[in-house]
Design an enzyme around this catalytic site. Structure first.
Site, PDB file in Angstrom:
ATOM      1  N   ILE A   1      60.709  47.483  26.029  1.00  0.00           N
ATOM      2  CA  ILE A   1      62.164  47.597  26.175  1.00  0.00           C
ATOM      3  C   ILE A   1      62.520  48.915  26.862  1.00  0.00           C
ATOM      4  CG2 ILE A   1      64.328  47.861  24.888  1.00  0.00           C
ATOM      5  CD1 ILE A   1      63.079  45.953  22.744  1.00  0.00           C
TER       6      ILE A   1
ATOM      7  N   ASP B   1      56.444  63.380  21.412  1.00  0.00           N
ATOM      8  CA  ASP B   1      56.355  62.694  20.127  1.00  0.00           C
ATOM      9  C   ASP B   1      57.684  62.954  19.428  1.00  0.00           C
ATOM     10  OD1 ASP B   1      55.979  61.845  17.564  1.00  0.00           O
ATOM     11  OD2 ASP B   1      54.077  62.884  17.249  1.00  0.00           O
ATOM     12  N   VAL B   2      58.485  61.894  19.274  1.00  0.00           N
ATOM     13  CA  VAL B   2      59.850  62.076  18.744  1.00  0.00           C
ATOM     14  C   VAL B   2      59.859  62.538  17.287  1.00  0.00           C
ATOM     15  CG1 VAL B   2      60.903  60.416  20.335  1.00  0.00           C
ATOM     16  CG2 VAL B   2      60.124  59.636  18.066  1.00  0.00           C
TER      17      VAL B   2
ATOM     18  N   ASN C   1      64.820  55.120  22.069  1.00  0.00           N
ATOM     19  CA  ASN C   1      64.197  53.788  21.999  1.00  0.00           C
ATOM     20  C   ASN C   1      62.868  53.784  21.264  1.00  0.00           C
ATOM     21  OD1 ASN C   1      63.291  51.016  23.250  1.00  0.00           O
ATOM     22  ND2 ASN C   1      61.755  52.500  23.942  1.00  0.00           N
TER      23      ASN C   1
ATOM     24  N   TYR D   1      60.572  49.008   7.822  1.00  0.00           N
ATOM     25  CA  TYR D   1      61.151  48.905   9.172  1.00  0.00           C
ATOM     26  C   TYR D   1      62.631  48.524   9.079  1.00  0.00           C
ATOM     27  CZ  TYR D   1      61.681  47.262  14.046  1.00  0.00           C
ATOM     28  OH  TYR D   1      62.094  47.062  15.352  1.00  0.00           O
TER      29      TYR D   1
ATOM     30  N   LYS E   1      65.897  50.734  10.366  1.00  0.00           N
ATOM     31  CA  LYS E   1      66.800  50.262  11.414  1.00  0.00           C
ATOM     32  C   LYS E   1      68.250  50.189  10.904  1.00  0.00           C
ATOM     33  CE  LYS E   1      64.007  49.833  14.912  1.00  0.00           C
ATOM     34  NZ  LYS E   1      64.181  50.630  16.135  1.00  0.00           N
TER      35      LYS E   1
HETATM   36  P1  NDP Z   1      56.601  48.897  22.359  1.00  0.00           P
HETATM   37  O1  NDP Z   1      55.590  49.126  21.307  1.00  0.00           O
HETATM   38  O2  NDP Z   1      56.314  47.948  23.461  1.00  0.00           O
HETATM   39  O3  NDP Z   1      57.007  50.300  23.054  1.00  0.00           O
HETATM   40  C1  NDP Z   1      57.353  51.399  22.279  1.00  0.00           C
HETATM   41  C2  NDP Z   1      56.995  52.652  23.035  1.00  0.00           C
HETATM   42  O4  NDP Z   1      57.329  53.786  22.204  1.00  0.00           O
HETATM   43  C3  NDP Z   1      55.500  52.751  23.326  1.00  0.00           C
HETATM   44  O5  NDP Z   1      55.276  53.252  24.630  1.00  0.00           O
HETATM   45  C4  NDP Z   1      55.027  53.718  22.257  1.00  0.00           C
HETATM   46  O6  NDP Z   1      53.834  54.401  22.585  1.00  0.00           O
HETATM   47  C5  NDP Z   1      56.212  54.660  22.198  1.00  0.00           C
HETATM   48  N1  NDP Z   1      56.194  55.465  20.982  1.00  0.00           N
HETATM   49  C6  NDP Z   1      55.715  55.134  19.763  1.00  0.00           C
HETATM   50  N2  NDP Z   1      55.818  56.159  18.902  1.00  0.00           N
HETATM   51  C7  NDP Z   1      56.374  57.183  19.605  1.00  0.00           C
HETATM   52  C8  NDP Z   1      56.712  58.505  19.293  1.00  0.00           C
HETATM   53  N3  NDP Z   1      56.466  59.021  18.076  1.00  0.00           N
HETATM   54  N4  NDP Z   1      57.280  59.280  20.248  1.00  0.00           N
HETATM   55  C9  NDP Z   1      57.508  58.788  21.490  1.00  0.00           C
HETATM   56  N5  NDP Z   1      57.172  57.547  21.862  1.00  0.00           N
HETATM   57  C10 NDP Z   1      56.615  56.749  20.933  1.00  0.00           C
HETATM   58  O7  NDP Z   1      57.927  48.502  21.603  1.00  0.00           O
HETATM   59  P2  NDP Z   1      59.243  47.718  22.052  1.00  0.00           P
HETATM   60  O8  NDP Z   1      59.533  47.982  23.470  1.00  0.00           O
HETATM   61  O9  NDP Z   1      59.147  46.357  21.561  1.00  0.00           O
HETATM   62  O10 NDP Z   1      60.312  48.460  21.123  1.00  0.00           O
HETATM   63  C11 NDP Z   1      61.209  49.446  21.596  1.00  0.00           C
HETATM   64  C12 NDP Z   1      62.276  49.659  20.541  1.00  0.00           C
HETATM   65  O11 NDP Z   1      62.946  48.422  20.307  1.00  0.00           O
HETATM   66  C13 NDP Z   1      61.732  50.111  19.178  1.00  0.00           C
HETATM   67  O12 NDP Z   1      62.631  51.027  18.610  1.00  0.00           O
HETATM   68  C14 NDP Z   1      61.724  48.818  18.390  1.00  0.00           C
HETATM   69  O13 NDP Z   1      61.789  49.055  17.000  1.00  0.00           O
HETATM   70  C15 NDP Z   1      62.956  48.147  18.923  1.00  0.00           C
HETATM   71  N6  NDP Z   1      62.993  46.710  18.706  1.00  0.00           N
HETATM   72  C16 NDP Z   1      61.994  45.909  19.198  1.00  0.00           C
HETATM   73  C17 NDP Z   1      62.030  44.553  18.985  1.00  0.00           C
HETATM   74  C18 NDP Z   1      60.964  43.632  19.469  1.00  0.00           C
HETATM   75  O14 NDP Z   1      60.963  42.467  19.041  1.00  0.00           O
HETATM   76  N7  NDP Z   1      60.067  44.067  20.339  1.00  0.00           N
HETATM   77  C19 NDP Z   1      63.138  43.931  18.240  1.00  0.00           C
HETATM   78  C20 NDP Z   1      64.129  44.862  17.786  1.00  0.00           C
HETATM   79  C21 NDP Z   1      64.054  46.189  18.017  1.00  0.00           C
HETATM   80  P3  NDP Z   1      52.446  53.847  21.920  1.00  0.00           P
HETATM   81  O15 NDP Z   1      52.294  52.435  22.376  1.00  0.00           O
HETATM   82  O16 NDP Z   1      51.409  54.785  22.449  1.00  0.00           O
HETATM   83  O17 NDP Z   1      52.634  53.943  20.421  1.00  0.00           O
END
Ligand code: NDP
Length: 257
Positions: free
Chosen positions: A22, A67-68, A94, A162, A166
């Protein structure tokens, strides 16, 4: 007049977790509308892949490691980006992790804290750090990525940690939106349904899970990252100038049932 409200020329945006999924789709949407975009991801490898993908599509985007969960690093990045670009107009908070499938009675302290650290604390650290300069300039738009899981309880997978995080993001969005409303900074959130990203790949390891998800969804399908990025773009641009503190649900009708 109306088309101009959707443009982002001259704006600077940062997307946490922007290397894939996303987040990367948000990077693309904001860049297509003219913003200078910075991917801030915990993984430089994923971030570089995202940056390369954007280059293939004709968008030069920048990349920073972040790292957030580390509030000092978030503060430092906010300062560095303001020094480099002169300002940050848009934050998309995000970054998130799911770690779905653990029953509440079995969740370890580590598991609970890890999910809340990224999905809840991290969102606040970013809002606080990036809002500071926005408030000083009297202008900015923040979009937090919440989830329909902050409104419903998912099934069949268990993930109380989770869902609770949220829901807290939605409430944080409302509170910050109210707190900063008369100082030019808007804070909104998007609550997506199940989206086809790495995060939901575990559905393939669980027999029948996808059937339950689709049965419970009025549109009977998952969403695509671009369908969330469009909403994020809307909340980030001037077309949504009257909106703050709200969570926009983009869930294929899931919460109707
Ligand atoms: P992905 O796992 O595809 O992408 C998330 C990204 O965030 C990855 O690049 C990940 O890196 C990075 N990330 C993880 N932890 C950290 C951190 N501590 N600091 C900085 N970056 C970090 O997830 P989505 O795209 O699916 O999700 C994006 C957002 O949307 C999230 O907040 C999720 O909760 C929310 N969401 C997603 C849904 C879904 O069905 N996919 C539904 C509803 C909400 P790495 O892979 O190395 O951990």
């Amino acid at each position: 007049m109306f088309a101009d409200k959707f443009r982002l020329d001259g704006r600077v945006a940062v997307v946490t977790g922007g290397g894939q999924g996303i987040g990367l789709s948000c990077v693309q949407a904001l860049a297509e509308f003219g913003a200078r975009v910075v991917i801030a991801d915990i993984s430089m490898e994923i971030g570089r892949k995202g940056q390369d993908r954007m280059r293939e599509l004709g968008h030069e985007v920048d990349l920073r490691q972040l790292d957030v969960t580390c509030s000092e690093d978030v503060e430092a990045l906010a300062r560095e980006l303001v020094a480099t670009y002169g300002k940050v107009d848009i934050l998309v908070a995000n970054a998130g992790i799911a770690r779905s499938g653990v029953a509440a009675e079995d969740v370890t302290d580590e598991h609970w804290l890890a999910v809340n650290d990224v999905n809840y604390n991290g969102v606040f650290w970013c809002n606080r750090a990036f809002a500071r300069d926005m408030l000083a300039r009297g202008s900015g738009a923040i979009v937090n990525i919440g989830s329909m899981s902050g409104i419903i309880s998912n099934r069949p997978q268990k993930q109380t940690y989770y869902n609770a995080a949220k829901a807290a993001v939605h409430q944080m969005t409302s509170s910050l939106g109210a707190e900063w409303a008369d100082r030019g900074v808007r804070v909104n959130a998007v609550a997506p349904t199940y989206i086809e990203t790495e995060m939901t790949m575990y559905r393939h390891d669980n027999d029948g899970m996808i059937d339950v998800w689709l049965r419970d969804t009025p549109m009977h399908r998952m969403g695509r990252p671009d369908e969330i990025a469009s909403v994020v773009h809307f909340l980030a641009c001037d077309a949504s100038s009257l909106m703050t503190g709200t969570t926009v649900v983009a869930d294929a009708g899931f919460t109707c049932w």
